[in-house]
Design a protein around this motif. Structure first.
Motif, PDB file in Angstrom:
ATOM      1  N   UNK A 353     -61.352  19.247 -64.407  1.00 31.68           N
ATOM      2  CA  UNK A 353     -61.112  20.470 -65.182  1.00 31.68           C
ATOM      3  C   UNK A 353     -61.616  20.292 -66.613  1.00 31.68           C
ATOM      4  N   UNK A 354     -61.448  19.094 -67.155  1.00 30.89           N
ATOM      5  CA  UNK A 354     -61.927  18.801 -68.510  1.00 30.89           C
ATOM      6  C   UNK A 354     -63.448  18.965 -68.583  1.00 30.89           C
ATOM      7  N   UNK A 355     -64.149  18.501 -67.555  1.00 32.87           N
ATOM      8  CA  UNK A 355     -65.605  18.636 -67.528  1.00 32.87           C
ATOM      9  C   UNK A 355     -66.028  20.105 -67.497  1.00 32.87           C
ATOM     10  N   UNK A 356     -65.186  20.931 -66.924  1.00 31.58           N
ATOM     11  CA  UNK A 356     -65.509  22.346 -66.750  1.00 31.58           C
ATOM     12  C   UNK A 356     -65.027  23.210 -67.914  1.00 31.58           C
ATOM     13  N   UNK A 357     -64.258  22.623 -68.802  1.00 27.05           N
ATOM     14  CA  UNK A 357     -63.616  23.393 -69.875  1.00 27.05           C
ATOM     15  C   UNK A 357     -64.573  24.252 -70.700  1.00 27.05           C
ATOM     16  N   UNK A 358     -65.740  23.742 -71.097  1.00 32.30           N
ATOM     17  CA  UNK A 358     -66.631  24.592 -71.903  1.00 32.30           C
ATOM     18  C   UNK A 358     -66.961  25.918 -71.224  1.00 32.30           C
ATOM     19  N   UNK A 359     -67.176  25.889 -69.916  1.00 34.97           N
ATOM     20  CA  UNK A 359     -67.491  27.126 -69.189  1.00 34.97           C
ATOM     21  C   UNK A 359     -66.237  27.976 -69.024  1.00 34.97           C
ATOM     22  N   UNK A 360     -65.110  27.342 -68.698  1.00 32.37           N
ATOM     23  CA  UNK A 360     -63.868  28.093 -68.517  1.00 32.37           C
ATOM     24  C   UNK A 360     -63.456  28.798 -69.804  1.00 32.37           C
ATOM     25  N   UNK A 361     -63.647  28.139 -70.929  1.00 29.50           N
ATOM     26  CA  UNK A 361     -63.255  28.732 -72.210  1.00 29.50           C
ATOM     27  C   UNK A 361     -64.228  29.821 -72.659  1.00 29.50           C
ATOM     28  N   UNK A 362     -65.509  29.609 -72.387  1.00 28.53           N
ATOM     29  CA  UNK A 362     -66.524  30.567 -72.838  1.00 28.53           C
ATOM     30  C   UNK A 362     -66.522  31.840 -72.001  1.00 28.53           C
ATOM     31  N   UNK A 363     -66.220  31.708 -70.703  1.00 31.96           N
ATOM     32  CA  UNK A 363     -66.309  32.833 -69.766  1.00 31.96           C
ATOM     33  C   UNK A 363     -67.662  33.535 -69.913  1.00 31.96           C
ATOM     34  N   UNK A 364     -68.735  32.818 -69.613  1.00 36.81           N
ATOM     35  CA  UNK A 364     -70.079  33.338 -69.897  1.00 36.81           C
ATOM     36  C   UNK A 364     -70.456  34.528 -69.020  1.00 36.81           C
ATOM     37  N   UNK A 365     -71.361  35.338 -69.528  1.00 35.95           N
ATOM     38  CA  UNK A 365     -71.948  36.436 -68.757  1.00 35.95           C
ATOM     39  C   UNK A 365     -73.441  36.447 -69.061  1.00 35.95           C
ATOM     40  N   UNK A 366     -74.207  35.823 -68.170  1.00 33.35           N
ATOM     41  CA  UNK A 366     -75.646  35.712 -68.395  1.00 33.35           C
ATOM     42  C   UNK A 366     -76.397  36.961 -67.958  1.00 33.35           C
ATOM     43  N   UNK A 367     -75.731  37.822 -67.187  1.00 34.39           N
ATOM     44  CA  UNK A 367     -76.397  39.013 -66.677  1.00 34.39           C
ATOM     45  C   UNK A 367     -77.292  38.757 -65.481  1.00 34.39           C
ATOM     46  N   UNK A 368     -77.353  37.508 -65.016  1.00 37.85           N
ATOM     47  CA  UNK A 368     -78.234  37.161 -63.901  1.00 37.85           C
ATOM     48  C   UNK A 368     -77.669  37.684 -62.575  1.00 37.85           C
ATOM     49  N   UNK A 369     -78.517  38.340 -61.805  1.00 35.91           N
ATOM     50  CA  UNK A 369     -78.140  38.812 -60.473  1.00 35.91           C
ATOM     51  C   UNK A 369     -78.489  37.723 -59.465  1.00 35.91           C
ATOM     52  N   UNK A 370     -77.516  37.357 -58.619  1.00 39.03           N
ATOM     53  CA  UNK A 370     -77.652  36.161 -57.786  1.00 39.03           C
ATOM     54  C   UNK A 370     -77.330  36.485 -56.327  1.00 39.03           C
ATOM     55  N   UNK A 371     -78.147  35.957 -55.420  1.00 45.24           N
ATOM     56  CA  UNK A 371     -77.880  36.069 -53.980  1.00 45.24           C
ATOM     57  C   UNK A 371     -77.710  34.671 -53.402  1.00 45.24           C
ATOM     58  N   UNK A 372     -76.738  34.519 -52.518  1.00 46.89           N
ATOM     59  CA  UNK A 372     -76.457  33.242 -51.846  1.00 46.89           C
ATOM     60  C   UNK A 372     -76.489  33.529 -50.351  1.00 46.89           C
ATOM     61  N   UNK A 373     -77.317  32.802 -49.581  1.00 53.79           N
ATOM     62  CA  UNK A 373     -77.579  33.215 -48.200  1.00 53.79           C
ATOM     63  C   UNK A 373     -78.179  32.074 -47.389  1.00 53.79           C
ATOM     64  N   UNK A 374     -78.295  32.310 -46.078  1.00 61.24           N
ATOM     65  CA  UNK A 374     -79.174  31.499 -45.240  1.00 61.24           C
ATOM     66  C   UNK A 374     -79.716  32.376 -44.119  1.00 61.24           C
ATOM     67  N   UNK A 375     -80.777  31.917 -43.482  1.00 67.58           N
ATOM     68  CA  UNK A 375     -81.403  32.650 -42.385  1.00 67.58           C
ATOM     69  C   UNK A 375     -80.914  32.053 -41.072  1.00 67.58           C
ATOM     70  N   UNK A 376     -80.378  32.891 -40.203  1.00 66.20           N
ATOM     71  CA  UNK A 376     -79.839  32.405 -38.936  1.00 66.20           C
ATOM     72  C   UNK A 376     -80.961  32.153 -37.934  1.00 66.20           C
ATOM     73  N   UNK A 377     -80.593  31.527 -36.821  1.00 75.17           N
ATOM     74  CA  UNK A 377     -81.572  31.240 -35.772  1.00 75.17           C
ATOM     75  C   UNK A 377     -82.184  32.513 -35.213  1.00 75.17           C
ATOM     76  N   UNK A 378     -81.445  33.610 -35.303  1.00 75.46           N
ATOM     77  CA  UNK A 378     -81.938  34.889 -34.784  1.00 75.46           C
ATOM     78  C   UNK A 378     -82.685  35.692 -35.840  1.00 75.46           C
ATOM     79  N   UNK A 379     -82.855  35.115 -37.034  1.00 78.28           N
ATOM     80  CA  UNK A 379     -83.598  35.804 -38.078  1.00 78.28           C
ATOM     81  C   UNK A 379     -82.769  36.731 -38.939  1.00 78.28           C
ATOM     82  N   UNK A 380     -81.452  36.756 -38.718  1.00 77.23           N
ATOM     83  CA  UNK A 380     -80.576  37.559 -39.565  1.00 77.23           C
ATOM     84  C   UNK A 380     -80.336  36.829 -40.887  1.00 77.23           C
ATOM     85  N   UNK A 381     -79.921  37.571 -41.898  1.00 82.16           N
ATOM     86  CA  UNK A 381     -79.586  36.979 -43.191  1.00 82.16           C
ATOM     87  C   UNK A 381     -78.067  36.910 -43.294  1.00 82.16           C
ATOM     88  N   UNK A 382     -77.544  35.696 -43.353  1.00 89.82           N
ATOM     89  CA  UNK A 382     -76.103  35.501 -43.457  1.00 89.82           C
ATOM     90  C   UNK A 382     -75.739  35.328 -44.925  1.00 89.82           C
TER      91      UNK A 382
END
Length: 506
Positions: A353-382
């Motif tokens: 938690x100490x290592x993370x404190x700078x981010x926890x205290x700052x509560x940053x908002x970079x405005x970056x739009x982010x997608x987290x995903x993988x491609x399944x064996x059938x070609x779907x996006x999970x």
């Protein structure tokens, strides 16, 4: 003429005798007759976990699927989470719903468990009936997914009190809500949501006589533990209790926690079978005094019952369902209590938690739009659903997840599938895309991603070279959650150095 008939009879007799001798000889030498080659026709029933892909994710076929095997014939019983499917089409054959008024159920012959099965389900949930294509992948010998397990069948746990004993307080928790530890003079009472109540007491002491049946007694030290839950290993190791884990539900080759892999190589940690098929004889031989399972065990209630029948207490941990990412990390405190390593667990948690404190205290908002995903064996996006712990880490690091939370999660799973076209519509303009290799397998380059679907070339993040991939060990490395948030924050701020759990792809 009489002589001719006589000789014919002799020839026939000799032919039959020679044939019988030949069959007998062949059989005695290991050549099986046609009749002996017939497979066992008695039916066998087994349950096979599946990965289900297609549709919106709101309705799905329940896992595991019951398979009846008779000789070489396989028949699957598909039970849907919805009552709105009136027929299925499998291998060109239409099958009608067998359970009118209840969850749609279909009994269907299948060819193999070795290849994905494409099916069509007709749903009447919409204004007009609609056929939807789905893909079923059989996880017969594959790794079971703790990360995306269905929570809908877990148990309800009530608070209990121990009559005649006065609580002295509770273990202090900052983020975790899935468990609590109530302190008494001679024991601790642990309540785990969707799991049960557990009384932890030193082995030389006697548990209270008036305990309710639903309270599981765990004698300490639990120094011959059978650990099935892979996500717990890293927490147990980091609080210094790895030596108390004697038996593993994961093979050496499947561990991404180095310390566990090394312990198995030394012989200090022994493979004792997966959750669905533990080696009971080995477990008894080694004097196992605790089994730590994950919620996959709810698919195999007979296994849990058998372990308990053998006198082995079963603790079902549910850390993967913590709503806050750091709540998962805080489960290290539970293992500290369980294995008499409370100070070590507390110190490790506070350090992260100490290592993370700078981010926890700052509560940053970079405005970056982010997608987290993988491609399944059938070609779907999970993709992860909004509100999932991954999406919360993205937000904590200053990013904005590409899907908005509309309050309709559809089912208890933490992810859902999308068609590529729908994914492009939502994430095509994302600043950063992150490929989830924990399930989808690692990719080494942007070209590897394009091999999965050439449409990725039109994504903004691909054009600008802001594509990342998680390490395969990410899910098992539960203590790495703080480091992952730091990694994300660096990526969002384009500080491309010293990543721990993600790699930037070229």
């Amino acid at each position: 003429m009489t002589e001719m008939r006589f000789f014919r009879k002799i020839i026939i007799i000799l032919t039959i005798s020679f044939g019988a001798m030949f069959v007998t000889s062949c059989t005695s030498q290991g050549v099986t007759s046609i009749e002996q080659e017939k497979p066992d026709a008695s039916p066998q029933t087994l349950e096979v976990d599946i990965t289900f892909e297609g549709g919106s994710g709101k309705a799905y076929i329940k896992s595991p699927v019951e398979i009846t095997k008779t000789g070489d014939e396989l028949v699957a019983k598909f039970v849907w989470s919805s009552k709105n499917y009136d027929y299925m089409i499998v291998n060109g054959v239409k099958y009608e719903n067998e359970n009118n008024g209840g969850e749609s159920t279909f009994t269907v012959p299948i060819d193999t468990l070795e290849e994905p099965l494409t099916v069509i389900g007709d749903t009447v949930a919409m204004s007009t009936p609609h056929e939807i294509e789905y893909v079923i992948t059989w996880n017969k010998d594959g790794e079971d997914s703790e990360e995306n397990a269905d929570t809908s069948n877990m148990v309800k746990v009530s608070d209990v009190t121990i009559e005649g004993f006065t609580p002295k307080g509770e273990l202090e928790l900052d983020y975790a809500t899935g468990f609590k530890v109530t302190r008494y003079d001679d024991f601790d009472l642990v309540k785990i949501e969707n799991s049960g109540n557990y009384l932890l007491i030193d082995e030389e002491k006697t548990p209270p006589l008036n305990l309710l049946d639903e309270v599981t007694v765990i004698k300490k030290p639990a120094d011959r533990t059978y650990l099935v839950s892979t996500s717990a290993m890293d927490l147990i190791d980091k609080c210094g209790a790895l030596s108390d884990i004697l038996l593993s539900g994961t093979r050496e080759s499947d561990w991404y926690v180095d310390e566990a892999k090394e312990a198995m190589a030394r012989g200090d940690l022994i493979y004792a079978g997966k959750y669905r098929a533990p080696d009971y004889e080995l477990i008894l031989e080694k004097g196992c005094n605790l089994a730590i399972e994950n919620t996959m065990i709810y698919h195999e209630p007979a296994v849990k019952a058998k372990l308990e029948e053998l006198g082995i207490p079963v603790l079902v941990e549910t850390s993967s369902y913590e709503s806050h990412p750091l709540g998962r990390l805080e489960w290290i405190k539970l293992y500290g209590v369980l294995f008499n390593k409370e100070k070590e667990a507390e110190d490790y948690f506070n350090r992260k938690i100490k290592e993370l404190e700078p981010i926890l205290n700052e509560k940053p908002d970079t405005g970056e739009k982010v997608a987290f995903f993988h491609v399944t064996a059938a070609g779907m996006i999970n993709v992860r659903k909004p509100g999932d712990y991954i999406t919360k880490m993205i937000e904590m690091a200053g990013g904005h997840y590409f899907l908005e939370d509309d309050g309709d999660s559809g089912n208890a799973l933490s992810s859902m599938n999308m068609q590529m076209e729908d994914f492009y519509e939502k994430a095509g303009d994302a600043d950063i895309i992150i490929y989830n290799s924990t399930i989808g397998g690692e990719i080494a380059s942007i070209d590897d991603l394009l091999d999965k679907n050439p449409l990725f070339k039109d994504f903004k993040a691909v054009k600008e070279g802001r594509v990342y991939c998680t390490e395969r060990n990410f899910f098992q490395q539960t203590t790495g959650l703080a480091d992952f948030i730091i990694d994300l924050n660096k990526a969002f701020n384009e500080k491309e150095e010293d990543f721990t759990y993600i790699n930037k792809l070229d």
